[in-house]
Design a protein around this motif. Structure first.
Motif, short mmCIF file in Angstrom:
data_model
loop_
_atom_site.label_atom_id
_atom_site.label_comp_id
_atom_site.label_asym_id
_atom_site.label_seq_id
_atom_site.Cartn_x
_atom_site.Cartn_y
_atom_site.Cartn_z
N MET A 1 0.87 -1.17 0.00
CA MET A 1 0.00 0.00 0.00
C MET A 1 0.92 1.23 0.00
O MET A 1 2.11 1.12 0.30
CB MET A 1 -0.88 0.03 1.25
CG MET A 1 -1.71 -1.22 1.48
SD MET A 1 -3.07 -1.37 0.29
CE MET A 1 -4.22 -0.15 0.95
N GLU A 2 0.37 2.39 -0.32
CA GLU A 2 1.18 3.60 -0.21
C GLU A 2 0.33 4.75 0.30
O GLU A 2 -0.90 4.73 0.23
CB GLU A 2 1.84 3.97 -1.54
CG GLU A 2 0.90 4.42 -2.61
CD GLU A 2 1.65 4.79 -3.91
OE1 GLU A 2 1.30 5.81 -4.51
OE2 GLU A 2 2.58 4.06 -4.31
N GLY A 3 1.03 5.74 0.85
CA GLY A 3 0.34 6.90 1.40
C GLY A 3 1.30 8.05 1.62
O GLY A 3 2.44 8.02 1.16
N VAL B 1 3.62 1.05 2.60
CA VAL B 1 3.17 0.30 3.76
C VAL B 1 3.27 -1.20 3.47
O VAL B 1 2.67 -1.69 2.52
CB VAL B 1 1.71 0.67 4.13
CG1 VAL B 1 1.21 -0.19 5.29
CG2 VAL B 1 1.61 2.15 4.47
N ASN B 2 4.06 -1.91 4.27
CA ASN B 2 4.23 -3.36 4.05
C ASN B 2 3.76 -4.20 5.23
O ASN B 2 3.93 -5.41 5.24
CB ASN B 2 5.70 -3.68 3.75
CG ASN B 2 6.63 -3.34 4.90
OD1 ASN B 2 6.19 -2.80 5.93
ND2 ASN B 2 7.91 -3.64 4.75
N ASP B 3 3.14 -3.53 6.22
CA ASP B 3 2.70 -4.27 7.41
C ASP B 3 1.55 -3.54 8.05
O ASP B 3 1.64 -2.32 8.30
CB ASP B 3 3.88 -4.40 8.39
CG ASP B 3 3.55 -5.32 9.57
OD1 ASP B 3 2.54 -6.04 9.49
OD2 ASP B 3 4.30 -5.29 10.56
N CYS C 1 1.08 5.44 11.88
CA CYS C 1 2.08 4.53 11.35
C CYS C 1 3.44 4.77 12.02
O CYS C 1 3.68 5.83 12.62
CB CYS C 1 2.22 4.68 9.84
SG CYS C 1 3.13 6.14 9.31
N GLN C 2 4.31 3.79 11.89
CA GLN C 2 5.68 3.90 12.38
C GLN C 2 6.63 3.64 11.21
O GLN C 2 6.46 2.67 10.47
CB GLN C 2 5.95 2.91 13.50
CG GLN C 2 7.36 3.04 14.10
CD GLN C 2 7.60 2.02 15.20
OE1 GLN C 2 7.39 0.83 15.00
NE2 GLN C 2 8.02 2.49 16.37
N ILE C 3 7.61 4.52 11.04
CA ILE C 3 8.58 4.36 9.96
C ILE C 3 9.54 3.23 10.30
O ILE C 3 10.14 3.21 11.38
CB ILE C 3 9.35 5.68 9.71
CG1 ILE C 3 8.39 6.85 9.49
CG2 ILE C 3 10.30 5.51 8.53
CD1 ILE C 3 7.44 6.68 8.33
N LEU D 1 9.91 6.34 2.07
CA LEU D 1 9.93 5.69 3.38
C LEU D 1 9.10 4.41 3.33
O LEU D 1 8.21 4.26 2.51
CB LEU D 1 9.35 6.63 4.44
CG LEU D 1 10.11 7.95 4.68
CD1 LEU D 1 9.24 8.91 5.49
CD2 LEU D 1 11.43 7.71 5.38
N VAL D 2 9.37 3.50 4.26
CA VAL D 2 8.57 2.31 4.45
C VAL D 2 8.03 2.34 5.87
O VAL D 2 8.73 2.74 6.81
CB VAL D 2 9.41 1.02 4.24
CG1 VAL D 2 8.54 -0.23 4.46
CG2 VAL D 2 10.01 1.01 2.84
N ALA D 3 6.76 1.97 6.04
CA ALA D 3 6.14 2.07 7.36
C ALA D 3 5.22 0.88 7.63
O ALA D 3 4.79 0.18 6.71
CB ALA D 3 5.35 3.36 7.45
#
Length: 457
Positions: free
Chosen positions: A408-410, A425-427, A442-444, A452-454
């Motif tokens: 997902m992305e945001g 977003v991977n989790d 979210c948390q980075i 970034l990935v969160a």
């Protein structure tokens, strides 16, 4: 799009399904002009070998090359400039009016409020289009309001609101004043009414835009008009994020900074296109300022607004830009430590004052400078993004990623729509798959050069 839909047109995202094709164009720099022309030619193919019966060209390219478009691309049935939006109904054939040689919808006898700066620039010939073949003498003065129908081309949760049109600044690299006309603000109440209606329809993020948002209201005699507008918009209950783009550096007041700092809804985000840092280059650009002045201004912004995110853009390869001047810019970027930065190669435009300057740089040299400056920023960005790992933010989910269906992305409030990096977003909790248009905490967990990935908490 809103005018056409209200008149009964059915809008299609597929050119091959359309009876009428409208190409909206840009003419700001050479690459944009070329992209516009290529698109017109591509769409002309649908008219000659497909379903389309009519091809209309709209926007800035029309203001610049009105006669050339019709002469060189005979498939074009009508042109609609930036001051003639209401003529789109006649141009497309929805209204029974001739589609050729349409009159401007904005009368030259309309008297609009103006700024002293704009009047002075007009007297100096800033808005002259005499050298442009086919350009209409009357400058565009169209300005939409809260009653103008519109269709959002953005995701349902976010929308742009144009609060002003045109520009009075004398920048020598730019032809926007000739393309868009003199600076003019929308009425205060009109902007607020549109924002309230958008919020009522589900929009949660508003981005205010204009060629120069920081001059908003000056033509009405408003002091700190943008700050007053932001204060009013922040009171709209259903809005979550409010930001504005394109702040002119010498128009950023203490009141504006304090207004941003005082409201959670107003994003701690400043977009200030500085264009250069060398005082000598900025003087040739007719911009003013320099590295030391800018660093002082940036320091004040960061002191006033906690956790400020700063975006800027620069032009490299401006006529006469020496190696020393370019190195001044590089040193400034290293010291300023911007969160986001864009770099444009200088584009020579007939009609801009810089067109007549000597000492033009080669395309190869300009491109090298652009890449070098961006390599400096890439390292700054990488370091800044790495420092965010472990921190928590509110995230606006935008749906499945364009990169892969597995993510997902945001965006967070640090990310302006369409121009900044993304958060992948991977989790997320198994029982709550993120929905587009909704906000999540979210948390980075990872950082890359710009993205970034969160994980969603």
């Amino acid at each position: 799009m809103g005018l056409l839909a209200r008149a009964g047109a059915e809008l299609s995202p597929r050119a091959e399904d359309a009876d009428v094709i409208v190409v909206n164009t840009c003419s700001f720099i050479e690459s944009a002009q070329q992209e516009s022309v290529n698109t017109i030619l591509e769409m002309a193919g649908h008219k000659t070998s497909g379903r389309a019966k009519k091809l209309v060209v709209a926007g800035c390219l029309v203001e610049r090359f009105r006669d050339e478009i019709r002469k060189r691309i005979p498939e074009v049935d009508a042109v609609v400039g930036t001051g003639e939006l209401e003529n789109i109904l006649a141009a497309t054939g929805i209204l029974p009016a001739p589609a050729k040689d349409l009159p401007r919808s904005d009368s030259p006898f309309v008297v609009l409020p103006s700024r002293a700066e704009g009047d002075a620039r007009a007297a100096q010939g800033r808005f002259s289009r005499e050298r442009w073949d086919g350009a209409i003498a009357d400058l565009p003065n169209y300005l939409y309001d809260e009653e103008t129908p519109r269709i959002l081309a953005t995701p349902k949760s976010t929308a742009y609101i144009k609060i002003a049109e045109g520009c009075d600044h004398p920048c020598t690299f730019c032809i926007i004043p000739q393309l868009r006309g003199k600076f003019r603000s929308r009425r205060f109440e009109s902007v607020v009414a549109e924002a309230e209606r958008l919020a009522g329809s589900g929009v949660r993020e508003i981005t205010l835009i204009g060629q120069d948002t920081t001059c908003y209201g000056e033509d009405f005699g408003l002091k700190d008009g943008l700050a007053l507008l932001l204060e009013k918009l922040a009171k709209i209950e259903d809005l979550r994020w409010i930001r504005f783009l394109y702040a002119y550096p010498n128009k950023i007041t203490g009141k504006l900074l304090e207004t941003i700092a005082s409201s959670e809804k107003i994003c701690s985000y400043m977009d200030v296109p500085l264009q250069h840092a060398s005082a000598t280059v900025l003087k040739r650009m007719k911009r003013g300022g320099g590295a030391d002045l800018f660093l002082g201004s940036i320091s004040k912004m960061r002191r006033t607004i906690p956790d400020l995110i700063m975006r800027t853009s620069f032009i490299v390869g401006f006529p006469g830009e020496t190696e020393k001047e370019f190195e001044e810019l590089c040193d400034f970027v290293r010291e300023a430590q911007f969160d986001w930065m864009g770099t444009f190669s200088y584009s020579d435009q007939e009609g801009a004052d810089a067109y007549g300057l000597d000492k033009k740089l080669s395309v190869r040299e300009i491109e090298w400078r652009r890449k070098h400056l961006m390599s400096i920023q890439r390292q700054i960005s990488k370091k800044k993004k790495k420092a965010l790992v472990g921190q928590e933010f509110d995230l606006l989910c935008e749906g499945t990623s364009e990169e892969t269906d597995l993510l997902m992305e945001g965006r967070t409030s640090m990310h302006a729509p369409e121009i900044d990096g993304k958060v992948f977003v991977n989790d997320f909790p198994a029982e709550a798959e993120p929905q587009p248009g909704e906000f999540y905490r979210c948390q980075i967990t990872e950082a890359h050069d710009y993205d970034l990935v969160a994980r969603i908490l």
